[in-house]
Every structure is written in C-alpha cells, then in structure tokens.
Motif scaffolding. Structure first.
Motif, PDB file in Angstrom:
ATOM      1  N   THR A  61       0.857  -1.195   0.000  1.00 61.84           N
ATOM      2  CA  THR A  61       0.000   0.000   0.000  1.00 61.84           C
ATOM      3  C   THR A  61       0.888   1.238   0.000  1.00 61.84           C
ATOM      4  O   THR A  61       1.981   1.228   0.568  1.00 61.84           O
ATOM      5  N   PHE A  62       0.430   2.270  -0.649  1.00 59.49           N
ATOM      6  CA  PHE A  62       1.090   3.573  -0.557  1.00 59.49           C
ATOM      7  C   PHE A  62       0.116   4.641  -1.016  1.00 59.49           C
ATOM      8  O   PHE A  62      -0.957   4.349  -1.545  1.00 59.49           O
ATOM      9  N   HIS A  63       0.460   5.897  -0.785  1.00 58.62           N
ATOM     10  CA  HIS A  63      -0.411   7.001  -1.199  1.00 58.62           C
ATOM     11  C   HIS A  63       0.424   8.071  -1.871  1.00 58.62           C
ATOM     12  O   HIS A  63       1.646   8.134  -1.722  1.00 58.62           O
ATOM     13  N   PHE A  64      -0.257   8.922  -2.632  1.00 62.51           N
ATOM     14  CA  PHE A  64       0.403  10.038  -3.311  1.00 62.51           C
ATOM     15  C   PHE A  64      -0.593  11.165  -3.500  1.00 62.51           C
ATOM     16  O   PHE A  64      -1.807  10.953  -3.420  1.00 62.51           O
ATOM     17  N   ASN A  65      -0.091  12.361  -3.707  1.00 62.75           N
ATOM     18  CA  ASN A  65      -0.931  13.524  -3.973  1.00 62.75           C
ATOM     19  C   ASN A  65      -0.841  13.882  -5.449  1.00 62.75           C
ATOM     20  O   ASN A  65       0.239  13.819  -6.047  1.00 62.75           O
ATOM     21  N   TYR A  66      -1.987  14.246  -6.013  1.00 57.63           N
ATOM     22  CA  TYR A  66      -2.051  14.670  -7.409  1.00 57.63           C
ATOM     23  C   TYR A  66      -3.142  15.727  -7.518  1.00 57.63           C
ATOM     24  O   TYR A  66      -4.274  15.501  -7.090  1.00 57.63           O
ATOM     25  N   ASP A  67      -2.823  16.888  -8.064  1.00 56.92           N
ATOM     26  CA  ASP A  67      -3.781  17.996  -8.186  1.00 56.92           C
ATOM     27  C   ASP A  67      -4.469  18.293  -6.857  1.00 56.92           C
ATOM     28  O   ASP A  67      -5.691  18.416  -6.776  1.00 56.92           O
ATOM     29  N   ASP A  68      -3.683  18.379  -5.800  1.00 61.15           N
ATOM     30  CA  ASP A  68      -4.175  18.700  -4.455  1.00 61.15           C
ATOM     31  C   ASP A  68      -5.160  17.676  -3.890  1.00 61.15           C
ATOM     32  O   ASP A  68      -5.940  17.992  -2.986  1.00 61.15           O
ATOM     33  N   GLU A  69      -5.158  16.465  -4.422  1.00 57.97           N
ATOM     34  CA  GLU A  69      -5.996  15.396  -3.875  1.00 57.97           C
ATOM     35  C   GLU A  69      -5.115  14.219  -3.495  1.00 57.97           C
ATOM     36  O   GLU A  69      -4.110  13.955  -4.146  1.00 57.97           O
ATOM     37  N   LYS A  70      -5.508  13.513  -2.441  1.00 59.90           N
ATOM     38  CA  LYS A  70      -4.754  12.352  -1.975  1.00 59.90           C
ATOM     39  C   LYS A  70      -5.339  11.087  -2.592  1.00 59.90           C
ATOM     40  O   LYS A  70      -6.547  10.870  -2.554  1.00 59.90           O
ATOM     41  N   TYR A  71      -4.476  10.285  -3.182  1.00 62.26           N
ATOM     42  CA  TYR A  71      -4.859   9.009  -3.768  1.00 62.26           C
ATOM     43  C   TYR A  71      -4.140   7.887  -3.040  1.00 62.26           C
ATOM     44  O   TYR A  71      -3.039   8.064  -2.526  1.00 62.26           O
ATOM     45  N   VAL A  72      -4.765   6.725  -3.023  1.00 64.36           N
ATOM     46  CA  VAL A  72      -4.234   5.548  -2.367  1.00 64.36           C
ATOM     47  C   VAL A  72      -4.079   4.451  -3.412  1.00 64.36           C
ATOM     48  O   VAL A  72      -4.940   4.287  -4.285  1.00 64.36           O
ATOM     49  N   VAL A  73      -2.981   3.697  -3.309  1.00 64.29           N
ATOM     50  CA  VAL A  73      -2.759   2.553  -4.191  1.00 64.29           C
ATOM     51  C   VAL A  73      -2.649   1.315  -3.314  1.00 64.29           C
ATOM     52  O   VAL A  73      -1.914   1.303  -2.324  1.00 64.29           O
ATOM     53  N   ILE A  74      -3.403   0.280  -3.698  1.00 66.30           N
ATOM     54  CA  ILE A  74      -3.389  -0.977  -2.961  1.00 66.30           C
ATOM     55  C   ILE A  74      -3.125  -2.097  -3.969  1.00 66.30           C
ATOM     56  O   ILE A  74      -3.889  -2.268  -4.923  1.00 66.30           O
ATOM     57  N   LEU A  75      -2.041  -2.828  -3.754  1.00 63.38           N
ATOM     58  CA  LEU A  75      -1.737  -4.001  -4.570  1.00 63.38           C
ATOM     59  C   LEU A  75      -2.188  -5.207  -3.775  1.00 63.38           C
ATOM     60  O   LEU A  75      -1.724  -5.427  -2.647  1.00 63.38           O
ATOM     61  N   LYS A  76      -3.157  -5.949  -4.330  1.00 64.13           N
ATOM     62  CA  LYS A  76      -3.726  -7.045  -3.564  1.00 64.13           C
ATOM     63  C   LYS A  76      -3.974  -8.270  -4.424  1.00 64.13           C
ATOM     64  O   LYS A  76      -3.898  -8.219  -5.650  1.00 64.13           O
ATOM     65  N   GLU A  77      -4.301  -9.341  -3.750  1.00 59.47           N
ATOM     66  CA  GLU A  77      -4.569 -10.620  -4.398  1.00 59.47           C
ATOM     67  C   GLU A  77      -5.850 -10.539  -5.224  1.00 59.47           C
ATOM     68  O   GLU A  77      -6.848  -9.969  -4.784  1.00 59.47           O
ATOM     69  N   PHE A  78      -5.818 -11.120  -6.426  1.00 59.82           N
ATOM     70  CA  PHE A  78      -7.030 -11.248  -7.221  1.00 59.82           C
ATOM     71  C   PHE A  78      -7.764 -12.487  -6.740  1.00 59.82           C
ATOM     72  O   PHE A  78      -7.184 -13.569  -6.655  1.00 59.82           O
ATOM     73  N   CYS A  79      -9.025 -12.340  -6.411  1.00 65.09           N
ATOM     74  CA  CYS A  79      -9.845 -13.465  -5.952  1.00 65.09           C
ATOM     75  C   CYS A  79     -11.009 -13.637  -6.900  1.00 65.09           C
ATOM     76  O   CYS A  79     -11.754 -12.697  -7.156  1.00 65.09           O
ATOM     77  N   LYS A  80     -11.152 -14.836  -7.403  1.00 65.98           N
ATOM     78  CA  LYS A  80     -12.297 -15.141  -8.266  1.00 65.98           C
ATOM     79  C   LYS A  80     -13.501 -15.369  -7.360  1.00 65.98           C
ATOM     80  O   LYS A  80     -13.424 -16.106  -6.374  1.00 65.98           O
ATOM     81  N   ILE A  81     -14.607 -14.732  -7.690  1.00 65.49           N
ATOM     82  CA  ILE A  81     -15.825 -14.843  -6.892  1.00 65.49           C
ATOM     83  C   ILE A  81     -16.656 -16.013  -7.396  1.00 65.49           C
ATOM     84  O   ILE A  81     -16.888 -16.172  -8.587  1.00 65.49           O
ATOM     85  N   ASP A  82     -17.086 -16.831  -6.452  1.00 68.21           N
ATOM     86  CA  ASP A  82     -17.979 -17.945  -6.780  1.00 68.21           C
ATOM     87  C   ASP A  82     -19.394 -17.361  -6.833  1.00 68.21           C
ATOM     88  O   ASP A  82     -19.991 -17.085  -5.798  1.00 68.21           O
ATOM     89  N   GLU A  83     -19.897 -17.155  -8.040  1.00 66.76           N
ATOM     90  CA  GLU A  83     -21.198 -16.510  -8.218  1.00 66.76           C
ATOM     91  C   GLU A  83     -22.355 -17.300  -7.609  1.00 66.76           C
ATOM     92  O   GLU A  83     -23.426 -16.769  -7.383  1.00 66.76           O
ATOM     93  N   HIS A  84     -22.128 -18.562  -7.293  1.00 64.88           N
ATOM     94  CA  HIS A  84     -23.145 -19.394  -6.651  1.00 64.88           C
ATOM     95  C   HIS A  84     -23.535 -18.813  -5.292  1.00 64.88           C
ATOM     96  O   HIS A  84     -24.673 -18.942  -4.854  1.00 64.88           O
ATOM     97  N   TYR A  85     -22.598 -18.147  -4.627  1.00 60.22           N
ATOM     98  CA  TYR A  85     -22.845 -17.604  -3.291  1.00 60.22           C
ATOM     99  C   TYR A  85     -23.345 -16.165  -3.290  1.00 60.22           C
ATOM    100  O   TYR A  85     -23.704 -15.636  -2.270  1.00 60.22           O
ATOM    101  N   PHE A  86     -23.333 -15.498  -4.466  1.00 57.09           N
ATOM    102  CA  PHE A  86     -23.726 -14.094  -4.497  1.00 57.09           C
ATOM    103  C   PHE A  86     -24.893 -13.863  -5.412  1.00 57.09           C
ATOM    104  O   PHE A  86     -25.132 -14.225  -6.411  1.00 57.09           O
TER     105      PHE A  86
END
Length: 86
Positions: A61-86
């Motif tokens: 995770t990290f954050h940065f400012n761009y055009d006076d706004e704060k943005y966040v970056v999150i690198l995370k695991e891709f999880c396939k959703i089992d549509e049977h449960y949703f």
C-alpha cells in the motif's frame, strides 16, 4: 522489487470502477486498486503482508498527492468470486 506501470499499461487491462476508485487486474493473481477512500487504505495498511484465509491478501500500500488530492494505491490478491454464493 518495484512495480512500474505507466498510464498506457493501464488502458489495456481489465478494470472495474466504484464510487471512490478503479481496480485493474494486472495479472492472474494481482489487482492494483487506485482510490480516494482513506478508510480503505487504513484497513489495507493493517492487513499488509499478512496471509489471509477469507479475504484478499494485501501485498503493498502507498499514497500520493495529485492535483491537491490524496490518492491511495493498494496491490492485492485477485480473488475469483464464486457466483453461486452471491
């Protein structure tokens, strides 16, 4: 190791958008999320580096400012959703 992705790289990736940001599937196992949701960043930061059983692992995770706004970056695991449960 560092993650180097340009704006042009992001154009061709599979993506999804929500109220606060956009998530890009950057590989079969990873998602790069860019958001303005600082609460999500706080939670992700607490989970960073911890192996999780029921939610996506947070790799970096990290954050940065761009055009006076704060943005966040999150690198995370891709999880396939089992549509049977949703």
């Amino acid at each position: 190791s560092s993650l180097k992705i340009t704006k042009n790289d992001l154009k061709d990736l599979q993506k999804g958008s929500g109220k606060f940001g956009t998530a890009f599937k950057i590989s079969n196992t990873k998602v790069l999320k860019i958001t303005k949701d600082l609460k999500e960043y706080e939670y992700a930061k607490k989970l960073e580096g911890i192996k999780n059983e029921h939610i996506a692992d947070i790799y970096k995770t990290f954050h940065f400012n761009y055009d006076d706004e704060k943005y966040v970056v999150i690198l995370k695991e891709f999880c396939k959703i089992d549509e049977h449960y949703f």
